[in-house]
Design a protein around this motif. Sequence first.
Motif, PDB file in Angstrom:
ATOM      1  N   ALA A   3     -30.321 -31.789  19.552  1.00  0.00           N
ATOM      2  CA  ALA A   3     -30.097 -32.588  18.632  1.00  0.00           C
ATOM      3  C   ALA A   3     -30.117 -31.899  16.971  1.00  0.00           C
ATOM      4  CB  ALA A   3     -31.226 -33.773  18.624  1.00  0.00           C
ATOM      5  N   PHE A   4     -30.360 -30.596  17.187  1.00  0.00           N
ATOM      6  CA  PHE A   4     -30.601 -29.980  15.968  1.00  0.00           C
ATOM      7  C   PHE A   4     -29.652 -30.019  14.759  1.00  0.00           C
ATOM      8  CE2 PHE A   4     -30.828 -26.196  13.351  1.00  0.00           C
ATOM      9  CZ  PHE A   4     -32.236 -26.214  12.715  1.00  0.00           C
ATOM     10  N   GLY A   5     -28.372 -30.113  15.185  1.00  0.00           N
ATOM     11  CA  GLY A   5     -27.448 -30.080  14.342  1.00  0.00           C
ATOM     12  C   GLY A   5     -26.686 -31.193  13.987  1.00  0.00           C
ATOM     13  N   ILE A   6     -27.420 -32.504  14.590  1.00  0.00           N
ATOM     14  CA  ILE A   6     -26.895 -33.692  14.307  1.00  0.00           C
ATOM     15  C   ILE A   6     -27.924 -34.570  13.600  1.00  0.00           C
ATOM     16  CG2 ILE A   6     -25.014 -33.831  15.908  1.00  0.00           C
ATOM     17  CD1 ILE A   6     -26.744 -35.152  17.728  1.00  0.00           C
ATOM     18  N   ASN A   7     -28.813 -34.094  12.840  1.00  0.00           N
ATOM     19  CA  ASN A   7     -29.845 -34.836  12.276  1.00  0.00           C
ATOM     20  C   ASN A   7     -29.719 -35.718  11.263  1.00  0.00           C
ATOM     21  OD1 ASN A   7     -32.122 -33.771  13.958  1.00  0.00           O
ATOM     22  ND2 ASN A   7     -32.289 -32.095  12.347  1.00  0.00           N
ATOM     23  N   HIS A   8     -28.235 -35.752  10.877  1.00  0.00           N
ATOM     24  CA  HIS A   8     -27.826 -36.486   9.641  1.00  0.00           C
ATOM     25  C   HIS A   8     -27.475 -37.796  10.223  1.00  0.00           C
ATOM     26  CE1 HIS A   8     -24.334 -34.729  11.715  1.00  0.00           C
ATOM     27  NE2 HIS A   8     -23.768 -35.709  11.240  1.00  0.00           N
TER      28      HIS A   8
ATOM     29  N   ALA B  16     -30.925 -42.433  13.858  1.00  0.00           N
ATOM     30  CA  ALA B  16     -31.700 -41.997  15.051  1.00  0.00           C
ATOM     31  C   ALA B  16     -31.276 -42.439  16.592  1.00  0.00           C
ATOM     32  CB  ALA B  16     -33.303 -42.752  14.914  1.00  0.00           C
ATOM     33  N   GLY B  17     -30.847 -43.811  16.464  1.00  0.00           N
ATOM     34  CA  GLY B  17     -30.223 -44.179  17.832  1.00  0.00           C
ATOM     35  C   GLY B  17     -29.080 -43.609  18.079  1.00  0.00           C
ATOM     36  N   GLU B  18     -28.099 -43.030  17.168  1.00  0.00           N
ATOM     37  CA  GLU B  18     -26.771 -42.533  17.625  1.00  0.00           C
ATOM     38  C   GLU B  18     -27.085 -41.252  17.703  1.00  0.00           C
ATOM     39  OE1 GLU B  18     -22.654 -41.585  15.288  1.00  0.00           O
ATOM     40  OE2 GLU B  18     -24.169 -43.154  14.443  1.00  0.00           O
ATOM     41  N   ARG B  19     -28.151 -40.417  17.287  1.00  0.00           N
ATOM     42  CA  ARG B  19     -28.479 -39.085  17.502  1.00  0.00           C
ATOM     43  C   ARG B  19     -28.964 -39.184  19.038  1.00  0.00           C
ATOM     44  NH1 ARG B  19     -31.612 -38.325  13.524  1.00  0.00           N
ATOM     45  NH2 ARG B  19     -33.689 -38.590  14.468  1.00  0.00           N
ATOM     46  N   ARG B  20     -29.775 -40.097  19.349  1.00  0.00           N
ATOM     47  CA  ARG B  20     -30.314 -40.047  20.866  1.00  0.00           C
ATOM     48  C   ARG B  20     -29.189 -40.046  21.907  1.00  0.00           C
ATOM     49  NH1 ARG B  20     -34.450 -43.271  18.599  1.00  0.00           N
ATOM     50  NH2 ARG B  20     -33.536 -44.842  19.439  1.00  0.00           N
ATOM     51  N   GLU B  21     -28.143 -40.886  21.592  1.00  0.00           N
ATOM     52  CA  GLU B  21     -27.202 -41.337  22.320  1.00  0.00           C
ATOM     53  C   GLU B  21     -26.254 -40.250  22.693  1.00  0.00           C
ATOM     54  OE1 GLU B  21     -23.351 -44.306  22.979  1.00  0.00           O
ATOM     55  OE2 GLU B  21     -24.925 -44.843  21.288  1.00  0.00           O
TER      56      GLU B  21
ATOM     57  N   LEU C 281     -21.710 -28.165  21.008  1.00  0.00           N
ATOM     58  CA  LEU C 281     -20.891 -29.379  21.239  1.00  0.00           C
ATOM     59  C   LEU C 281     -21.388 -30.651  20.251  1.00  0.00           C
ATOM     60  CD1 LEU C 281     -19.883 -29.038  24.679  1.00  0.00           C
ATOM     61  CD2 LEU C 281     -18.520 -28.761  22.867  1.00  0.00           C
ATOM     62  N   ALA C 282     -22.465 -30.757  20.345  1.00  0.00           N
ATOM     63  CA  ALA C 282     -23.195 -32.120  19.750  1.00  0.00           C
ATOM     64  C   ALA C 282     -22.552 -32.515  18.220  1.00  0.00           C
ATOM     65  CB  ALA C 282     -24.823 -32.071  19.526  1.00  0.00           C
ATOM     66  N   PRO C 283     -22.261 -31.711  17.437  1.00  0.00           N
ATOM     67  CA  PRO C 283     -21.961 -32.109  16.020  1.00  0.00           C
ATOM     68  C   PRO C 283     -20.094 -32.254  16.088  1.00  0.00           C
ATOM     69  CG  PRO C 283     -23.168 -30.101  15.944  1.00  0.00           C
ATOM     70  CD  PRO C 283     -22.633 -30.255  17.420  1.00  0.00           C
TER      71      PRO C 283
END
Length: 374
Positions: free
Chosen positions: A111-116, A119-124, A160-162
């Motif tokens: 999740a490090f690169g998607i902290n913007h 919270a719910g979308e980041r966890r998903e 890949l997360a971002p």
Amino acid sequence: MFLQIEQASVDYRSAADVRAAAGHAAVDSVSLTLAAGQIGVLIGPSGCGKTSLLRAVAGLERLSGGRIAIGAEVLSDRAARHHLPPEARRIGMVFQDYALFPHLDVAANVAFGINHLPAGERRERTQKMLELVGLADAGRRAPHQLSGGQQQRVALARALAPQPRLMLLDEPFSSLDVDLRERLAIELRAILKAAGTTALFVTHDQLEAFAVGDLIGVMNAGKLEQWDDAYTLYHRPLTRFVADFIGHGVFAPAQIIAGPQAESAVAGARNNAIVRTPLGDLVDSAECPLPDAYPDGKCDVLLRADDIIHDDAAPVQARIERKSFRGAEFLYTLRLRSGEQVLAHVPSHHDHQVGEWIGIRAEVDHVVTFERGG
């Protein structure tokens, strides 16, 4: 095309060295393209320029010539003095050292690169990425509790997360053992394809390149010798370097001949042309070179290990000089009575001893020739 690299050059030499033509540019006028969703691989010996080219795409190196674009957006253009900084390129990168944060658990690393994101979308998205790389239940574990292969998959999930538009991977498996590298290479291709991610991958391992790439580029001394699919690279190498670098094979002296002699030797040869070798006459009805392709027709023919068949009834005999056990087969290094050396893959049931003479014959579906001694 999605990724467009046009005459890209990266040169670390001093101005004096350039004027004196000393050495060569790290990347020398390289051009290639990738369509959206394709995976390209750069392969070549150490120092050939493949990592420098990757760093130029990432924006970590400035071009000394040429242009790099993704779609309609220009990333680097030497002529226009344009250089988009790395952080603005929306490119993901994975290196051979996983660079995971030891104080964060696996989920937090991803999740490090998607902290913007909320919270719910980041966890998903984090969970989706972990599922994609086969680590759905590893989110609360610490990086040191994972194997090397699992850590590399976490690094891939984080990149890949971002949702980068392009993924760059620089020898991501080089620190892993051989069996694990091959398995992860196959998994990596499946992961990138499932994510629909365009990627450019650097490796020195041919098996990795074949397992991952839709297109593979062979680099040598800063130049791109050939950019093609694996089958064409192996069976139709454009240069002697590519032919020598890819697979196991040797160059044997040969002569292309024509006329009634050739016609009687091999029925149906294109333009009555055949390639006469120490192992007999070869013909490729679609691609056999014409006799005037080389002075007096004299050339070198590429003979790969899988072109040489062990056959006790064959009239040509060869002495075993070396043997390398590879499980299902041996790689034999053989010496003909005429002095030429050839390689052969022989099923390991045929356990001949060094010094033995065995019968061999050539079965060459793709005749590849080059200038004699080039």
